[in-house]
Motif scaffolding. Structure first.
Motif, PDB file in Angstrom:
ATOM      1  N   GLU A   1       0.726  -1.307   0.042  1.00  0.00           N
ATOM      2  CA  GLU A   1      -0.231  -0.030  -0.067  1.00  0.00           C
ATOM      3  C   GLU A   1       0.921   1.158   0.236  1.00  0.00           C
ATOM      4  O   GLU A   1       0.598   2.113  -0.923  1.00  0.00           O
ATOM      5  CB  GLU A   1      -0.753   0.193   1.212  1.00  0.00           C
ATOM      6  CG  GLU A   1      -1.812   1.322   1.160  1.00  0.00           C
ATOM      7  CD  GLU A   1      -3.005   1.271   2.017  1.00  0.00           C
ATOM      8  OE1 GLU A   1      -3.625   2.252   2.336  1.00  0.00           O
ATOM      9  OE2 GLU A   1      -3.231   0.068   2.525  1.00  0.00           O
ATOM     10  N   LEU A   2       1.889   1.495   0.771  1.00  0.00           N
ATOM     11  CA  LEU A   2       2.825   2.289   0.857  1.00  0.00           C
ATOM     12  C   LEU A   2       3.381   2.828  -0.604  1.00  0.00           C
ATOM     13  O   LEU A   2       3.498   3.704  -1.193  1.00  0.00           O
ATOM     14  CB  LEU A   2       3.925   2.175   1.803  1.00  0.00           C
ATOM     15  CG  LEU A   2       4.708   3.517   2.365  1.00  0.00           C
ATOM     16  CD1 LEU A   2       3.841   4.553   2.760  1.00  0.00           C
ATOM     17  CD2 LEU A   2       5.923   2.998   3.081  1.00  0.00           C
ATOM     18  N   TRP A   3       3.732   1.462  -1.213  1.00  0.00           N
ATOM     19  CA  TRP A   3       4.386   1.666  -2.617  1.00  0.00           C
ATOM     20  C   TRP A   3       3.192   2.251  -3.487  1.00  0.00           C
ATOM     21  O   TRP A   3       3.669   3.062  -4.418  1.00  0.00           O
ATOM     22  CB  TRP A   3       4.874   0.272  -3.029  1.00  0.00           C
ATOM     23  CG  TRP A   3       5.161   0.259  -4.841  1.00  0.00           C
ATOM     24  CD1 TRP A   3       5.898   0.668  -5.486  1.00  0.00           C
ATOM     25  CD2 TRP A   3       4.055  -0.310  -5.758  1.00  0.00           C
ATOM     26  NE1 TRP A   3       5.921   0.519  -6.601  1.00  0.00           N
ATOM     27  CE2 TRP A   3       4.917   0.060  -7.053  1.00  0.00           C
ATOM     28  CE3 TRP A   3       2.724  -0.810  -5.609  1.00  0.00           C
ATOM     29  CZ2 TRP A   3       4.333  -0.530  -8.028  1.00  0.00           C
ATOM     30  CZ3 TRP A   3       2.253  -1.068  -6.667  1.00  0.00           C
ATOM     31  CH2 TRP A   3       2.745  -0.792  -7.878  1.00  0.00           C
ATOM     32  N   ALA A   4       1.839   1.740  -3.466  1.00  0.00           N
ATOM     33  CA  ALA A   4       0.926   2.151  -4.171  1.00  0.00           C
ATOM     34  C   ALA A   4       0.498   3.593  -3.983  1.00  0.00           C
ATOM     35  O   ALA A   4       0.307   4.427  -4.960  1.00  0.00           O
ATOM     36  CB  ALA A   4      -0.359   1.479  -4.070  1.00  0.00           C
ATOM     37  N   VAL A   5       0.623   4.363  -2.854  1.00  0.00           N
ATOM     38  CA  VAL A   5       0.459   5.489  -2.620  1.00  0.00           C
ATOM     39  C   VAL A   5       1.493   6.586  -3.193  1.00  0.00           C
ATOM     40  O   VAL A   5       1.236   7.646  -3.829  1.00  0.00           O
ATOM     41  CB  VAL A   5       0.541   5.892  -1.049  1.00  0.00           C
ATOM     42  CG1 VAL A   5       0.437   7.295  -0.858  1.00  0.00           C
ATOM     43  CG2 VAL A   5      -0.757   5.044  -0.421  1.00  0.00           C
ATOM     44  N   LYS A   6       2.803   5.744  -3.289  1.00  0.00           N
ATOM     45  CA  LYS A   6       3.762   6.874  -3.833  1.00  0.00           C
ATOM     46  C   LYS A   6       4.095   6.592  -5.212  1.00  0.00           C
ATOM     47  O   LYS A   6       4.318   7.593  -5.966  1.00  0.00           O
ATOM     48  CB  LYS A   6       5.181   6.555  -3.145  1.00  0.00           C
ATOM     49  CG  LYS A   6       5.349   6.902  -1.611  1.00  0.00           C
ATOM     50  CD  LYS A   6       6.521   6.629  -0.606  1.00  0.00           C
ATOM     51  CE  LYS A   6       6.563   6.739   0.842  1.00  0.00           C
ATOM     52  NZ  LYS A   6       6.638   7.977   0.847  1.00  0.00           N
ATOM     53  N   LYS A   7       3.957   5.507  -5.756  1.00  0.00           N
ATOM     54  CA  LYS A   7       4.176   5.160  -7.123  1.00  0.00           C
ATOM     55  C   LYS A   7       3.079   5.122  -8.288  1.00  0.00           C
ATOM     56  O   LYS A   7       3.313   5.066  -9.315  1.00  0.00           O
ATOM     57  CB  LYS A   7       4.941   4.041  -7.190  1.00  0.00           C
ATOM     58  CG  LYS A   7       6.347   3.929  -6.540  1.00  0.00           C
ATOM     59  CD  LYS A   7       7.251   4.957  -7.079  1.00  0.00           C
ATOM     60  CE  LYS A   7       8.727   4.981  -6.288  1.00  0.00           C
ATOM     61  NZ  LYS A   7       9.793   5.962  -6.741  1.00  0.00           N
ATOM     62  N   THR A   8       1.712   5.017  -7.667  1.00  0.00           N
ATOM     63  CA  THR A   8       0.429   4.607  -8.552  1.00  0.00           C
ATOM     64  C   THR A   8      -0.373   5.726  -8.169  1.00  0.00           C
ATOM     65  O   THR A   8      -0.271   6.628  -7.335  1.00  0.00           O
ATOM     66  CB  THR A   8      -0.027   3.488  -8.368  1.00  0.00           C
ATOM     67  OG1 THR A   8      -0.648   3.305  -7.111  1.00  0.00           O
ATOM     68  CG2 THR A   8       1.040   2.057  -8.401  1.00  0.00           C
ATOM     69  N   ASN A   9      -1.442   5.579  -9.155  1.00  0.00           N
ATOM     70  CA  ASN A   9      -2.666   6.500  -8.804  1.00  0.00           C
ATOM     71  C   ASN A   9      -3.937   5.790  -8.180  1.00  0.00           C
ATOM     72  O   ASN A   9      -4.956   6.144  -8.308  1.00  0.00           O
ATOM     73  CB  ASN A   9      -3.148   7.012 -10.058  1.00  0.00           C
ATOM     74  CG  ASN A   9      -4.027   8.358 -10.067  1.00  0.00           C
ATOM     75  OD1 ASN A   9      -3.786   9.282  -9.166  1.00  0.00           O
ATOM     76  ND2 ASN A   9      -4.840   8.693 -10.975  1.00  0.00           N
ATOM     77  N   LEU A  10      -3.392   4.774  -7.406  1.00  0.00           N
ATOM     78  CA  LEU A  10      -4.534   3.739  -6.819  1.00  0.00           C
ATOM     79  C   LEU A  10      -5.004   4.337  -5.667  1.00  0.00           C
ATOM     80  O   LEU A  10      -6.243   4.211  -5.278  1.00  0.00           O
ATOM     81  CB  LEU A  10      -3.813   2.543  -6.507  1.00  0.00           C
ATOM     82  CG  LEU A  10      -3.674   1.715  -7.666  1.00  0.00           C
ATOM     83  CD1 LEU A  10      -2.759   0.311  -7.454  1.00  0.00           C
ATOM     84  CD2 LEU A  10      -4.851   1.194  -8.648  1.00  0.00           C
ATOM     85  N   ILE A  11      -4.006   5.110  -4.744  1.00  0.00           N
ATOM     86  CA  ILE A  11      -4.542   5.485  -3.348  1.00  0.00           C
ATOM     87  C   ILE A  11      -4.178   6.707  -3.298  1.00  0.00           C
ATOM     88  O   ILE A  11      -2.748   7.104  -3.518  1.00  0.00           O
ATOM     89  CB  ILE A  11      -4.049   4.583  -2.350  1.00  0.00           C
ATOM     90  CG1 ILE A  11      -4.628   3.084  -2.576  1.00  0.00           C
ATOM     91  CG2 ILE A  11      -4.538   5.028  -0.908  1.00  0.00           C
ATOM     92  CD1 ILE A  11      -3.713   2.284  -1.704  1.00  0.00           C
TER      93      ILE A  11
END
Length: 167
Positions: A115-125
């Motif tokens: 989730e931390l990766w998703a927050v920083k690297k994607t537009n998912l969260i």
């Protein structure tokens, strides 16, 4: 690959992996009624909590399944996290409180890193209004412990009812 395409592909892979894993997980250890109860309880409470967080725009999901119908992350709320919770409950069904907590932290931490990766690297969260990593991590820990306590209480009540029926 565009970021939006990557996000959709990532969600699709997670969906397929979860669907392939949920059936054997639920049927792996009896009693199935306990695991279905855990799954349904967790999914329902996830939906409520996420609806509150998205309504107040504390958390947003810019890239999600069925964006015209839902503002919440239905894949996580109704599939991924409930599946994780069933696995966790199966792993800790006979454990003492200390083992329940340390196993939860050990299996929650990798999911939290994703989730931390998703927050920083994607537009998912997207976290807003002061929401930080420790809110997510602590919230998942507390919610998982509440769910674990719920199924523990149900098992105790069921056991007492079964004994009274046999008398």
């Amino acid at each position: 690959m565009k970021k939006k395409d990557f996000d959709r592909n990532f969600l699709s892979v997670i969906l397929i992996a979860n669907l392939l894993g949920i059936i054997p997980l639920i049927f792996r250890k009896p009693p199935i009624k306990d695991w279905l109860l855990v799954y349904i309880y967790n999914a329902a409470t996830n939906g409520i909590v996420d609806k509150i967080l998205t309504t107040y725009k504390v958390v947003e999901y810019p890239s999600r399944f069925l964006p015209k119908l839902f503002r919440t992350h239905i894949l996580f709320d109704y599939l991924i996290y409930p599946t994780f919770t069933v696995l966790y409950n199966q792993m800790t069904i006979k454990d003492k409180p200390f083992a329940i907590i340390y196993k939860l932290i050990l299996i929650t931490f990798p999911a939290f890193l994703v989730e931390l990766w998703a927050v920083k690297k994607t537009n998912l969260i997207k976290w807003n209004k002061g929401w930080k990593w420790y809110h997510t991590f602590g919230g998942v820990i507390i919610k998982s412990l509440i769910t674990r306590s719920f199924i523990g209480a149900v098992k105790i009540i069921d056991s007492k009812q079964q004994r009274s029926i046999k008398k």
